[in-house]
Design a protein around this motif. Sequence first.
Motif, mmCIF file in Angstrom:
data_model
loop_
_atom_site.group_PDB
_atom_site.id
_atom_site.type_symbol
_atom_site.label_atom_id
_atom_site.label_comp_id
_atom_site.label_asym_id
_atom_site.label_seq_id
_atom_site.Cartn_x
_atom_site.Cartn_y
_atom_site.Cartn_z
ATOM 1 N N TYR A 1 2.430 1.627 -3.987
ATOM 2 C CA TYR A 1 1.216 1.498 -4.346
ATOM 3 C C TYR A 1 0.955 3.336 -4.209
ATOM 4 O O TYR A 1 0.225 4.658 -4.846
ATOM 5 N N ARG A 2 1.156 4.219 -3.088
ATOM 6 C CA ARG A 2 0.532 5.738 -2.536
ATOM 7 C C ARG A 2 2.152 6.219 -2.904
ATOM 8 O O ARG A 2 1.781 7.466 -3.849
ATOM 9 N N ARG A 3 2.613 6.282 -2.950
ATOM 10 C CA ARG A 3 4.311 6.744 -3.389
ATOM 11 C C ARG A 3 3.853 6.428 -4.986
ATOM 12 O O ARG A 3 4.540 7.581 -5.717
ATOM 13 N N ALA B 1 -4.838 2.138 -3.315
ATOM 14 C CA ALA B 1 -3.386 1.720 -2.321
ATOM 15 C C ALA B 1 -3.955 0.202 -1.576
ATOM 16 O O ALA B 1 -3.342 -0.811 -1.744
ATOM 17 N N LYS B 2 -4.605 0.432 -0.765
ATOM 18 C CA LYS B 2 -5.183 -0.886 -0.273
ATOM 19 C C LYS B 2 -5.724 -1.605 -1.248
ATOM 20 O O LYS B 2 -5.419 -3.059 -1.098
ATOM 21 N N ASN C 1 -4.558 6.784 -4.010
ATOM 22 C CA ASN C 1 -4.417 7.367 -3.267
ATOM 23 C C ASN C 1 -5.210 6.195 -1.989
ATOM 24 O O ASN C 1 -4.404 4.766 -2.776
ATOM 25 N N ILE C 2 -5.221 6.621 -0.609
ATOM 26 C CA ILE C 2 -5.319 5.656 0.767
ATOM 27 C C ILE C 2 -6.688 4.323 0.139
ATOM 28 O O ILE C 2 -5.577 2.802 0.435
ATOM 29 N N ALA D 1 0.975 -1.238 0.269
ATOM 30 C CA ALA D 1 0.035 -0.123 -0.237
ATOM 31 C C ALA D 1 1.238 1.379 0.145
ATOM 32 O O ALA D 1 0.719 2.137 -0.608
ATOM 33 N N TYR D 2 1.682 1.356 0.982
ATOM 34 C CA TYR D 2 2.521 2.075 0.729
ATOM 35 C C TYR D 2 3.362 2.443 -0.162
ATOM 36 O O TYR D 2 3.710 3.812 -1.291
#
Length: 127
Positions: free
Chosen positions: A11-13, A21-22, A17-18, A8-9
């Motif tokens: 994909y956020r990078r 990404a999850k 969005n959060i 998830a981190y």
Amino acid sequence: MKMKIDLAYLYRRLGANIELAKIFEVLTYSLMILICASILWILSKIILNLFFQKVSSNTKSKFDDLMIKNNIPKTIAYFPPLLLLKVSFDEIFKNYILILEPTIIILKVLVTIILVVLIRRILNSIK
């Protein structure tokens, strides 16, 4: 020690969005587990086939020959990947109950169907 990669981190990078990404993280882990389960199924099928053939060649009984003829090793080979999927999906979808519950039900139905097929094949070997 349990090591989990925080996708998830990642994909956020990459700009998601959060929530997105999850979701991507869950989809990525699901795909990885499905690939592992497929590999496990192939390996289980090969190993069980070799084992049954080895046992069959060392015995004079016709029962083990009939088990191979009725594809019992190939049917048994479905159980390790299903167990891997059950355990892994419990962990992956623990925060997504709406996805977890139907997935577990589908896995239970698959196990039931495979058990019925296995019992039928064993009974065909016996007759």
